[in-house]
Design a protein around this motif. Structure first.
Motif, PDB file in Angstrom:
ATOM      1  N   ILE A  36       0.835  -1.200   0.000  1.00 49.49           N
ATOM      2  CA  ILE A  36       0.000   0.000   0.000  1.00 49.49           C
ATOM      3  C   ILE A  36       0.874   1.254   0.000  1.00 49.49           C
ATOM      4  O   ILE A  36       0.644   2.196  -0.775  1.00 49.49           O
ATOM      5  N   ALA A  37       1.882   1.277   0.855  1.00 57.20           N
ATOM      6  CA  ALA A  37       2.762   2.453   0.938  1.00 57.20           C
ATOM      7  C   ALA A  37       3.473   2.702  -0.386  1.00 57.20           C
ATOM      8  O   ALA A  37       3.536   3.846  -0.870  1.00 57.20           O
ATOM      9  N   ASP A  38       3.995   1.646  -0.992  1.00 52.54           N
ATOM     10  CA  ASP A  38       4.730   1.816  -2.248  1.00 52.54           C
ATOM     11  C   ASP A  38       3.799   2.204  -3.390  1.00 52.54           C
ATOM     12  O   ASP A  38       4.123   3.082  -4.203  1.00 52.54           O
ATOM     13  N   LEU A  39       2.646   1.563  -3.469  1.00 47.91           N
ATOM     14  CA  LEU A  39       1.704   1.891  -4.535  1.00 47.91           C
ATOM     15  C   LEU A  39       1.216   3.328  -4.432  1.00 47.91           C
ATOM     16  O   LEU A  39       1.067   4.018  -5.449  1.00 47.91           O
ATOM     17  N   GLU A  40       0.977   3.796  -3.224  1.00 47.77           N
ATOM     18  CA  GLU A  40       0.540   5.188  -3.068  1.00 47.77           C
ATOM     19  C   GLU A  40       1.639   6.149  -3.511  1.00 47.77           C
ATOM     20  O   GLU A  40       1.364   7.173  -4.137  1.00 47.77           O
ATOM     21  N   GLU A  41       2.888   5.812  -3.197  1.00 52.31           N
ATOM     22  CA  GLU A  41       4.002   6.662  -3.619  1.00 52.31           C
ATOM     23  C   GLU A  41       4.123   6.690  -5.139  1.00 52.31           C
ATOM     24  O   GLU A  41       4.271   7.754  -5.749  1.00 52.31           O
ATOM     25  N   TYR A  42       4.054   5.521  -5.768  1.00 53.53           N
ATOM     26  CA  TYR A  42       4.171   5.463  -7.222  1.00 53.53           C
ATOM     27  C   TYR A  42       2.954   6.081  -7.910  1.00 53.53           C
ATOM     28  O   TYR A  42       3.080   6.693  -8.976  1.00 53.53           O
ATOM     29  N   LEU A  43       1.796   5.922  -7.311  1.00 56.84           N
ATOM     30  CA  LEU A  43       0.585   6.526  -7.869  1.00 56.84           C
ATOM     31  C   LEU A  43       0.703   8.046  -7.891  1.00 56.84           C
ATOM     32  O   LEU A  43       0.312   8.703  -8.871  1.00 56.84           O
ATOM     33  N   ALA A  44       1.251   8.598  -6.830  1.00 55.31           N
ATOM     34  CA  ALA A  44       1.418  10.055  -6.758  1.00 55.31           C
ATOM     35  C   ALA A  44       2.445  10.563  -7.765  1.00 55.31           C
ATOM     36  O   ALA A  44       2.439  11.749  -8.114  1.00 55.31           O
ATOM     37  N   GLY A  45       3.322   9.661  -8.261  1.00 55.00           N
ATOM     38  CA  GLY A  45       4.390  10.095  -9.150  1.00 55.00           C
ATOM     39  C   GLY A  45       4.160   9.795 -10.611  1.00 55.00           C
ATOM     40  O   GLY A  45       5.098   9.913 -11.408  1.00 55.00           O
ATOM     41  N   THR A  46       2.928   9.414 -10.974  1.00 51.06           N
ATOM     42  CA  THR A  46       2.671   9.129 -12.385  1.00 51.06           C
ATOM     43  C   THR A  46       1.527   9.976 -12.913  1.00 51.06           C
ATOM     44  O   THR A  46       0.605  10.338 -12.170  1.00 51.06           O
ATOM     45  N   THR A  47       1.605  10.295 -14.193  1.00 47.25           N
ATOM     46  CA  THR A  47       0.512  11.001 -14.871  1.00 47.25           C
ATOM     47  C   THR A  47      -0.088  10.138 -15.975  1.00 47.25           C
ATOM     48  O   THR A  47      -1.023  10.571 -16.646  1.00 47.25           O
ATOM     49  N   ALA A  48       0.446   8.944 -16.147  1.00 47.76           N
ATOM     50  CA  ALA A  48      -0.054   8.044 -17.194  1.00 47.76           C
ATOM     51  C   ALA A  48      -1.374   7.416 -16.761  1.00 47.76           C
ATOM     52  O   ALA A  48      -1.458   6.811 -15.692  1.00 47.76           O
ATOM     53  N   GLY A  49      -2.391   7.549 -17.588  1.00 44.67           N
ATOM     54  CA  GLY A  49      -3.720   7.082 -17.221  1.00 44.67           C
ATOM     55  C   GLY A  49      -3.802   5.593 -16.971  1.00 44.67           C
ATOM     56  O   GLY A  49      -4.433   5.147 -15.995  1.00 44.67           O
ATOM     57  N   ASP A  50      -3.155   4.785 -17.821  1.00 42.74           N
ATOM     58  CA  ASP A  50      -3.246   3.337 -17.643  1.00 42.74           C
ATOM     59  C   ASP A  50      -2.454   2.876 -16.425  1.00 42.74           C
ATOM     60  O   ASP A  50      -2.873   1.966 -15.712  1.00 42.74           O
TER      61      ASP A  50
END
Length: 279
Positions: free
Chosen positions: A162-176
């Protein structure tokens, strides 16, 4: 029922190993004969700055995140397969199957963006990332101590996801990429709820090991999340008795019971009952 406690050293070493892998600073550690706790204060990204990787349209950080999550989801799958064999608990086998679908979803992104897959998926317990290899070995050692320790390992792995996914989610702008991460997050939150519920049933009052305590409590005290009907990829029903909707884990943990009959089809991952539109 009197609450039982997992070996303090086991919990502390699991958290310490995870902290070392994800680059989190444990700034306060208090130990007694009954407990060991690490307070996580900061997390520093060790990934590349937001520079576009040639021929992908992704930044280096986005590409690195996808590749890391491929193996981190594999770590979860492999740990659960091993602990399932060791303790013969359905929760591990079922959630391992869900983690395979998480791996497949990440593989879809790797193929879409022309990245190089670590190619360790078929080798259980083998990782291209040396830190994840060390972490896997440590988690398996801890999980072998007792059933309760194994369930604690599962809950901690899901917190890290959860922690890693939230970090990576915040760092991407790609829709898929965003869609995949959001779906994996939903699944990881459901898995965390399932492990915590099993620990509670064993008389263990678990606290957050990695996540902010307020976030952790908000997750474990809330109901199971369902996948979004009609989406290409979803992962949300941990409790389906049929094992064919959302996560398909067949795990019941005291918060109701799903009964949907979804059929997987997204990104060519059909047949698993997840990552597809609901039927």
């Amino acid at each position: 029922m009197t609450a039982k406690t997992i070996s303090a050293s086991a919990v502390f070493l699991v958290v310490a190993a995870i902290v070392a892998v994800i680059g989190v600073t444990a700034a306060g550690v208090a130990e007694s004969s009954d407990e060991a706790a690490a307070t996580i204060l900061t997390a520093e990204s060790t990934e590349s700055p937001g520079v576009a990787r040639a021929d992908t349209g992704l930044s280096d950080a986005e590409a690195d995140g996808i590749l890391f999550m491929r193996e981190e989801e594999k770590l979860a799958r492999d740990v659960y397969l091993g602990l399932g064999d060791l303790w013969d608990l359905r929760i591990f086998d079922n959630i391992a199957a869900s983690e395979q679908r998480h791996m497949d979803a990440i593989l879809g992104l790797i193929e879409t963006y022309g990245l190089e897959d670590p190619q360790t998926a078929e080798m259980i317990g083998v990782f291209a990332n040396d830190d994840l290899q060390t972490l896997y070995d440590g988690l398996m050692t801890m999980g072998a101590e007792s059933v309760e320790a194994a369930l604690e390992v599962g809950a901690t792995v899901e917190e890290v996801d959860i922690a890693d996914l939230e970090e990576y989610l915040a760092g991407t702008t790609a829709g898929d990429v965003t869609t995949v991460y959001e779906n994996l997050l939903r699944g990881s939150r459901n898995h965390l709820r399932a492990f915590v519920s099993q620990l509670e049933a064993a008389g263990i009052d678990r606290e957050a090991a990695v996540l902010d305590p307020a976030l952790y409590e908000s997750i474990v005290s809330s109901d199971t999340e369902r996948g979004n009907a009609g989406s290409a990829q979803h992962d949300g029903d941990v409790e389906s008795g049929s094992g064919e909707h959302g996560d398909g884990t067949g795990v019941q943990h005291g918060r109701g019971r799903g009964g949907g009959q979804g059929q997987g089809g997204g990104r060519g991952q059909g047949g698993g009952g997840s990552w597809g539109s609901t039927g």
